[in-house]
Write a protein that holds these residues in place. Structure first.
Motif, PDB file in Angstrom:
ATOM      1  N   GLU A  39       0.893  -1.105   0.002  1.00 56.80           N
ATOM      2  CA  GLU A  39      -0.080  -0.102  -0.047  1.00 56.80           C
ATOM      3  C   GLU A  39       0.816   1.136   0.076  1.00 56.80           C
ATOM      4  O   GLU A  39       0.386   2.489  -0.361  1.00 56.80           O
ATOM      5  CB  GLU A  39      -0.910   0.061   1.260  1.00 56.80           C
ATOM      6  N   SER A  40       2.155   1.336   0.241  1.00 56.44           N
ATOM      7  CA  SER A  40       2.871   2.450   0.495  1.00 56.44           C
ATOM      8  C   SER A  40       4.369   1.848  -0.092  1.00 56.44           C
ATOM      9  O   SER A  40       4.761   0.832  -0.232  1.00 56.44           O
ATOM     10  CB  SER A  40       3.000   2.688   1.917  1.00 56.44           C
ATOM     11  N   VAL A  41       5.094   3.031  -0.383  1.00 60.04           N
ATOM     12  CA  VAL A  41       6.644   2.740  -0.705  1.00 60.04           C
ATOM     13  C   VAL A  41       7.318   2.679   0.398  1.00 60.04           C
ATOM     14  O   VAL A  41       7.865   3.520   1.132  1.00 60.04           O
ATOM     15  CB  VAL A  41       7.326   3.881  -1.499  1.00 60.04           C
ATOM     16  N   ASP A  42       7.748   1.367   0.782  1.00 59.69           N
ATOM     17  CA  ASP A  42       8.588   0.979   1.750  1.00 59.69           C
ATOM     18  C   ASP A  42       9.604  -0.015   1.342  1.00 59.69           C
ATOM     19  O   ASP A  42       9.305  -1.221   1.195  1.00 59.69           O
ATOM     20  CB  ASP A  42       7.605   0.138   2.793  1.00 59.69           C
ATOM     21  N   VAL A  43      10.617   0.559   1.187  1.00 60.11           N
ATOM     22  CA  VAL A  43      11.631  -0.155   0.379  1.00 60.11           C
ATOM     23  C   VAL A  43      12.308  -1.231   1.356  1.00 60.11           C
ATOM     24  O   VAL A  43      13.245  -1.989   0.950  1.00 60.11           O
ATOM     25  CB  VAL A  43      13.067   0.592  -0.212  1.00 60.11           C
ATOM     26  N   ASN A  44      11.770  -1.290   2.661  1.00 64.82           N
ATOM     27  CA  ASN A  44      12.387  -2.000   3.534  1.00 64.82           C
ATOM     28  C   ASN A  44      11.596  -3.562   3.704  1.00 64.82           C
ATOM     29  O   ASN A  44      12.129  -4.631   4.448  1.00 64.82           O
ATOM     30  CB  ASN A  44      12.159  -1.507   5.198  1.00 64.82           C
ATOM     31  N   ALA A  45      10.546  -3.590   2.740  1.00 65.28           N
ATOM     32  CA  ALA A  45       9.727  -4.679   2.625  1.00 65.28           C
ATOM     33  C   ALA A  45       9.475  -5.244   1.302  1.00 65.28           C
ATOM     34  O   ALA A  45       8.828  -4.894   0.402  1.00 65.28           O
ATOM     35  CB  ALA A  45       8.542  -4.616   3.223  1.00 65.28           C
ATOM     36  N   LEU A  46      10.799  -5.916   0.912  1.00 62.77           N
ATOM     37  CA  LEU A  46      10.743  -6.618  -0.537  1.00 62.77           C
ATOM     38  C   LEU A  46      10.484  -7.992  -0.383  1.00 62.77           C
ATOM     39  O   LEU A  46      10.249  -8.477   0.960  1.00 62.77           O
ATOM     40  CB  LEU A  46      11.904  -6.451  -1.115  1.00 62.77           C
ATOM     41  N   TYR A  47      10.195  -8.805  -1.302  1.00 65.54           N
ATOM     42  CA  TYR A  47       9.815 -10.029  -1.627  1.00 65.54           C
ATOM     43  C   TYR A  47      10.660 -11.020  -2.241  1.00 65.54           C
ATOM     44  O   TYR A  47      11.233 -10.699  -3.316  1.00 65.54           O
ATOM     45  CB  TYR A  47       8.326 -10.151  -1.994  1.00 65.54           C
ATOM     46  N   SER A  48      10.862 -12.028  -1.414  1.00 67.48           N
ATOM     47  CA  SER A  48      12.031 -13.243  -2.374  1.00 67.48           C
ATOM     48  C   SER A  48      11.337 -14.357  -2.020  1.00 67.48           C
ATOM     49  O   SER A  48      11.280 -14.795  -0.966  1.00 67.48           O
ATOM     50  CB  SER A  48      13.187 -13.334  -1.497  1.00 67.48           C
ATOM     51  N   GLY A  49      10.631 -15.215  -2.948  1.00 66.73           N
ATOM     52  CA  GLY A  49       9.891 -16.224  -2.672  1.00 66.73           C
ATOM     53  C   GLY A  49       8.717 -15.921  -2.010  1.00 66.73           C
ATOM     54  O   GLY A  49       7.899 -15.108  -2.278  1.00 66.73           O
ATOM     55  N   GLU A  50       8.564 -16.903  -1.024  1.00 61.49           N
ATOM     56  CA  GLU A  50       7.531 -16.620   0.283  1.00 61.49           C
ATOM     57  C   GLU A  50       7.838 -15.631   1.112  1.00 61.49           C
ATOM     58  O   GLU A  50       6.976 -15.519   2.062  1.00 61.49           O
ATOM     59  CB  GLU A  50       7.118 -18.074   0.739  1.00 61.49           C
ATOM     60  N   ASP A  51       8.957 -15.213   1.113  1.00 59.60           N
ATOM     61  CA  ASP A  51       9.457 -14.406   2.169  1.00 59.60           C
ATOM     62  C   ASP A  51       9.333 -12.781   2.104  1.00 59.60           C
ATOM     63  O   ASP A  51       9.635 -12.653   1.038  1.00 59.60           O
ATOM     64  CB  ASP A  51      11.008 -14.847   2.646  1.00 59.60           C
ATOM     65  N   ASP A 111       8.490 -10.370 -13.168  1.00 58.27           N
ATOM     66  CA  ASP A 111       9.162 -11.117 -12.205  1.00 58.27           C
ATOM     67  C   ASP A 111       8.824 -11.000 -10.874  1.00 58.27           C
ATOM     68  O   ASP A 111       8.764 -10.068 -10.207  1.00 58.27           O
ATOM     69  CB  ASP A 111      10.804 -10.526 -12.186  1.00 58.27           C
ATOM     70  N   THR A 112       7.932 -12.106 -10.571  1.00 62.22           N
ATOM     71  CA  THR A 112       7.367 -12.147  -9.205  1.00 62.22           C
ATOM     72  C   THR A 112       8.238 -12.678  -8.375  1.00 62.22           C
ATOM     73  O   THR A 112       9.567 -12.820  -8.518  1.00 62.22           O
ATOM     74  CB  THR A 112       6.271 -13.669  -9.228  1.00 62.22           C
ATOM     75  N   PRO A 113       8.208 -12.429  -6.721  1.00 60.62           N
ATOM     76  CA  PRO A 113       9.115 -12.702  -5.782  1.00 60.62           C
ATOM     77  C   PRO A 113       9.573 -14.185  -6.070  1.00 60.62           C
ATOM     78  O   PRO A 113      10.794 -14.381  -5.930  1.00 60.62           O
ATOM     79  CB  PRO A 113       8.251 -12.728  -4.671  1.00 60.62           C
ATOM     80  N   ALA A 114       8.868 -15.053  -6.555  1.00 60.36           N
ATOM     81  CA  ALA A 114       9.099 -16.599  -6.478  1.00 60.36           C
ATOM     82  C   ALA A 114      10.002 -16.726  -7.928  1.00 60.36           C
ATOM     83  O   ALA A 114      11.259 -17.510  -7.675  1.00 60.36           O
ATOM     84  CB  ALA A 114       7.910 -17.462  -6.854  1.00 60.36           C
ATOM     85  N   LYS A 115       9.775 -16.051  -8.966  1.00 58.39           N
ATOM     86  CA  LYS A 115      10.494 -16.368  -9.953  1.00 58.39           C
ATOM     87  C   LYS A 115      11.936 -15.376  -9.940  1.00 58.39           C
ATOM     88  O   LYS A 115      12.917 -15.744 -10.348  1.00 58.39           O
ATOM     89  CB  LYS A 115       9.757 -15.319 -11.199  1.00 58.39           C
ATOM     90  N   SER A 116      11.935 -14.163  -9.280  1.00 58.94           N
ATOM     91  CA  SER A 116      13.088 -13.464  -8.880  1.00 58.94           C
ATOM     92  C   SER A 116      14.160 -14.381  -8.183  1.00 58.94           C
ATOM     93  O   SER A 116      15.286 -14.334  -8.375  1.00 58.94           O
ATOM     94  CB  SER A 116      13.138 -12.086  -8.324  1.00 58.94           C
ATOM     95  N   ALA A 117      13.553 -15.089  -7.072  1.00 56.98           N
ATOM     96  CA  ALA A 117      14.257 -15.892  -6.342  1.00 56.98           C
ATOM     97  C   ALA A 117      15.057 -17.120  -6.924  1.00 56.98           C
ATOM     98  O   ALA A 117      16.161 -17.515  -6.907  1.00 56.98           O
ATOM     99  CB  ALA A 117      13.308 -16.475  -5.049  1.00 56.98           C
ATOM    100  N   SER A 126      23.556 -18.344  -2.674  1.00 52.56           N
ATOM    101  CA  SER A 126      23.667 -17.296  -1.600  1.00 52.56           C
ATOM    102  C   SER A 126      22.918 -15.937  -2.165  1.00 52.56           C
ATOM    103  O   SER A 126      22.716 -15.079  -1.423  1.00 52.56           O
ATOM    104  CB  SER A 126      25.094 -17.114  -1.328  1.00 52.56           C
ATOM    105  N   ILE A 127      22.798 -15.850  -3.447  1.00 55.35           N
ATOM    106  CA  ILE A 127      22.204 -14.633  -3.988  1.00 55.35           C
ATOM    107  C   ILE A 127      20.654 -14.564  -3.882  1.00 55.35           C
ATOM    108  O   ILE A 127      19.964 -15.543  -4.108  1.00 55.35           O
ATOM    109  CB  ILE A 127      22.410 -14.439  -5.577  1.00 55.35           C
ATOM    110  N   THR A 128      20.207 -13.438  -3.060  1.00 62.27           N
ATOM    111  CA  THR A 128      18.795 -13.353  -2.798  1.00 62.27           C
ATOM    112  C   THR A 128      18.030 -12.516  -4.027  1.00 62.27           C
ATOM    113  O   THR A 128      18.614 -11.543  -4.137  1.00 62.27           O
ATOM    114  CB  THR A 128      18.567 -12.585  -1.477  1.00 62.27           C
ATOM    115  N   GLY A 129      17.125 -13.346  -4.702  1.00 57.23           N
ATOM    116  CA  GLY A 129      16.515 -12.484  -5.633  1.00 57.23           C
ATOM    117  C   GLY A 129      15.148 -11.795  -5.087  1.00 57.23           C
ATOM    118  O   GLY A 129      14.475 -12.404  -4.271  1.00 57.23           O
ATOM    119  N   LEU A 130      15.100 -10.614  -5.385  1.00 60.81           N
ATOM    120  CA  LEU A 130      14.058  -9.798  -4.797  1.00 60.81           C
ATOM    121  C   LEU A 130      13.320  -9.041  -5.733  1.00 60.81           C
ATOM    122  O   LEU A 130      13.620  -8.717  -6.879  1.00 60.81           O
ATOM    123  CB  LEU A 130      14.841  -8.679  -3.900  1.00 60.81           C
ATOM    124  N   SER A 131      11.854  -8.769  -5.625  1.00 63.49           N
ATOM    125  CA  SER A 131      11.036  -8.012  -6.259  1.00 63.49           C
ATOM    126  C   SER A 131      10.259  -7.257  -5.347  1.00 63.49           C
ATOM    127  O   SER A 131      10.279  -7.407  -4.153  1.00 63.49           O
ATOM    128  CB  SER A 131       9.820  -9.024  -7.147  1.00 63.49           C
TER     129      SER A 131
END
Length: 205
Positions: A39-51, A111-117, A126-131
């Motif tokens: 709902e807001s621009v919060d760059v502290n809450a990105l997504y990777s897979g289910e996380d 690129d969904t969180p799952a696809k990026s991860a 060890s590379i975290t894929g983020l969306s």
């Protein structure tokens, strides 16, 4: 030097194969977290897979090594992530424990969180894929001067590409930029930059 090129070639080959497989399975995938839910621009809450991931968590003291790209990128992104993977494999284990390598997509529409991860993980586990949301990605790109532009591709199954600058961004936990390394085929250049900045990072902690 020969070993370094072998590692780079293997990582690049794995990445290109991954991209081919992902292109063949373009059916929409569901994720428990989607960018539109933000709902807001919060760059502290990105997504990777289910996380949900906070790349700038203050209690995580690792040096961030961040690359911005997208999973449909035909050449620059696979090459850069292969270089990152080769650099990680060249570093001592003690140094690896102080690093957080991350790939942030510039194409959250596809690129969904799952696809990026999944994409990032094929180059190195060890590379975290983020969306995230379009607004989040734009905010991060603006923060670090990442240039990117969507280019429509008529009569192409890809529909559009994302032209973008190519740098590795070395960041402190709070997001402060320490150094950015231009696109390179030589993983030793990235290793040198990481090694050069690790003492600063450890001293700051």
């Amino acid at each position: 030097m020969k070993f370094q090129w072998i590692v780079l070639a293997l990582a690049l080959g794995a990445g290109l194969l991954t991209r081919y497989i992902m292109d063949r399975s373009e059916a929409p995938t569901s994720a428990s977290h989607t960018p539109t839910q933000l709902e807001s621009v919060d760059v502290n809450a990105l997504y990777s897979g289910e996380d949900t991931i906070n790349l700038f968590a203050q209690d995580d003291k690792r040096l961030r090594v961040v690359y911005f790209g997208y999973t449909h990128c035909p050449d620059v992104c696979p090459t850069s992530l292969a270089v990152l993977s080769a650099a990680l494999q060249s570093l001592p284990q003690d140094n690896l424990a102080q690093l957080w390598p991350a790939f942030i997509t510039l194409d959250p529409e596809r690129d969904t969180p799952a696809k990026s991860a999944e994409y990032a993980g094929y180059f190195n586990a060890s590379i975290t894929g983020l969306s995230g949301s379009d607004a989040q990605i734009k905010a991060l790109a603006d923060k670090y001067g990442v240039l990117y532009m969507r280019t429509e591709m008529k009569d192409s199954a890809m529909k559009y590409s994302v032209d973008h600058s190519s740098y590795f961004y070395l960041l402190q936990p709070d997001g402060t930029l320490l150094e950015k390394v231009p696109h390179t085929l030589n993983s030793a250049i990235l290793v040198d930059a990481i090694t050069r900045n690790l003492p600063q990072q450890l001293a700051a902690n």
